[in-house]
Design an enzyme around this catalytic site. Structure first.
Site, mmCIF file in Angstrom:
data_model
loop_
_atom_site.group_PDB
_atom_site.id
_atom_site.type_symbol
_atom_site.label_atom_id
_atom_site.label_comp_id
_atom_site.label_asym_id
_atom_site.label_seq_id
_atom_site.Cartn_x
_atom_site.Cartn_y
_atom_site.Cartn_z
ATOM 1 C CG PHE A 107 19.910 25.083 23.912
ATOM 2 C CD1 PHE A 107 19.155 24.138 23.236
ATOM 3 C CD2 PHE A 107 19.655 26.416 23.678
ATOM 4 C CE1 PHE A 107 18.186 24.517 22.329
ATOM 5 C CE2 PHE A 107 18.691 26.811 22.767
ATOM 6 C CZ PHE A 107 17.948 25.861 22.085
ATOM 7 C CB CYS A 108 22.248 22.183 29.709
ATOM 8 S SG CYS A 108 21.075 20.830 29.879
ATOM 9 C CB ALA A 109 23.915 27.274 28.264
#
Length: 464
Positions: free
Chosen positions: A396-398
């Site tokens: 999740f782009c984290a």
């Protein structure tokens, strides 16, 4: 709060041009509230707002058709029906903006500048604050990064959009609790001053909400400004710069039911007026010579080129519709769905809900899980292909945050919003339980693009 009008806005309003595409008299879908609490009754189970994808029927493997359940709202939310209708009405008037002498051009200019005023009002902007329209939160934060006169402090829980842009950054690893994390941030800023503290308003992985007003107090106590990545928070909760004493807020329309490619950076003007223009081109200049250029100040300085008129107008309309739905009503609706979602997931064997803080009592309608056995990517593919349920698998782009709090390489995220219902939650929980217990009913192969059915008999839509 900004309340200025351009000459074109006044002229278009006088002639009625700006009001032609307006839909302010439309009634949005709403629900009766309890007079004593202002909240939706606990028995309420349906969607709070009508979305453009409401009732969408999609094919699943084996030839059947089912109602689509969209639990990937945290990535991109469908358009509100009223926003889609607003866009359709404005398109006949779409034209050039600023300096155009024609009627449609003046109407279009009025729409853009009225949208700027509307966004400023919705965000509680102060007199003198700027609203700079961007493509999305990522671009807004990259723009702000060019203007920060010093170091930026961030947490490791941030989306990449709020982790990567900063030229000089220091990262504070979040502690097991929010209280400990606040103390760690305060200690970091006290030990070594920074120009800016930039934090997420709510995690896009866990949905946990951070106390942004308290974070603002900590930043200001140590001479720093604060920027909030409100991409996840704003579609669910009201964000107010003045009330929370925030310096900057960045957000995206595509997460706030206006998926037409616009976002905004809202906040103090001085850093932005002193920064090099984000884009060099027409509209950002006072004068251009072959050997010199004089740049504008204000929002124009960073908005060179023709703006995304449709996206900007859609963004303002979406915020107005969220206001019409009511802050208390939206929060109560999502609280009911969030509790049902998390209670159901906690009861499933072999499923663990990922959490970042042990004292986070406030969270959005987001849940990310990891599986004791099996692949979340395969389960996500089967949810879509066999059950018509859209979720998201990955990190999740984290990545730093996910890698720290998860024991697996990827997670599966379900996210809900104003168009979600109890039936959506129940269908997801039932399908997930079946897949975890029995596995997919069809054969899948892992490809560079993810898990895919070996034989996919679903017809794909023809969109002319």
């Amino acid at each position: 709060m900004i309340a200025t009008e351009t000459t074109a806005v006044r002229a278009a309003r006088t002639t009625g041009a700006a009001s032609m595409p307006d839909a302010s008299t439309e009634a949005a879908t709403s629900t009766a509230t309890d007079a004593s609490t202002g909240r939706i009754p606990s028995s309420f189970a349906g969607p709070l707002a009508e979305l453009a994808d409401a009732g969408l029927e999609i094919p699943v493997l084996g030839g059947a058709t089912v109602r689509h359940v969209n639990l990937d709202v945290a990535a991109s939310a469908p358009a509100l029906s009223s926003v889609a209708a607003h866009v359709a009405r404005l398109l006949p008037y779409y034209s050039s903006v600023h300096r155009g002498s024609g009627y449609p051009s003046q109407a279009t200019t009025a729409l853009v500048e009225d949208a700027r005023v509307a966004v400023a009002r919705h965000l509680g902007a102060r007199d003198g604050d700027l609203v700079v329209f961007t493509r999305n939160t990522t671009e807004a934060l990259n723009l702000l990064a060019t203007a920060v006169p010093g170091e930026t402090v961030v947490l490791d829980i941030e989306h990449h959009a709020n982790l990567l842009p900063w030229r000089d950054r220091r990262v504070v690893v979040a502690r097991p609790s929010i209280a400990e994390t606040l103390a760690a941030l305060e200690a970091e800023l006290a030990a070594r001053p920074a120009a800016l503290l930039s934090v997420t308003g709510a995690s896009n992985v866990t949905g946990e909400v951070l106390p942004i007003a308290e974070l603002a107090r900590i930043a200001h106590a140590h001479g720093a400004r604060i920027a909030v990545d409100a991409a996840q928070l704003l579609p669910h909760r009201r964000v107010d710069l003045a009330a929370s004493d925030l310096d900057y807020v960045a957000f995206s329309g595509h997460k706030a039911y206006a998926p037409f490619g616009s976002g905004a950076l809202v906040g103090r003007a001085d850093w932005l007026d002193a920064a090099t223009p984000f884009l060099a081109g027409g509209g950002a200049v006072e004068h251009v010579g072959l050997d010199d250029v004089s740049w504008k100040t204000g929002a124009d300085r960073h908005e060179a080129g023709t703006p995304n008129v449709v996206g900007v107008a859609a963004l303002a309309r979406a915020l107005a519709e969220l206001e019409r739905l009511g802050d208390a009503e939206r929060e109560a609706h999502e609280a009911q769905l969030t509790a049902r979602l998390h209670d159901g997931l906690d009861a499933l064997p072999g499923v663990r809900v990922i959490r970042g803080f042990d004292d986070a009592h406030d969270r959005l309608a987001i849940a990310t899980i990891e599986l004791e056995h099996g692949s979340v990517g395969l389960v996500a593919a089967a949810l879509g292909a066999e059950h018509g349920i859209s979720v998201r698998a990955g990190r999740f782009c984290a990545h730093p945050f996910f890698d720290r709090i998860s024991t697996r390489s990827n997670g599966l995220r379900a996210s809900l919003g104003a168009g979600s219902s109890v039936d959506d939650v129940d269908r997801f929980l039932e399908a997930l339980a079946k897949l975890v217990a029995d596995g997919p009913a069809f054969e899948y192969s892992r490809t560079p693009g993810g898990w895919c059915p070996v034989t996919d008999d679903r017809p794909w839509p023809v969109i002319d």
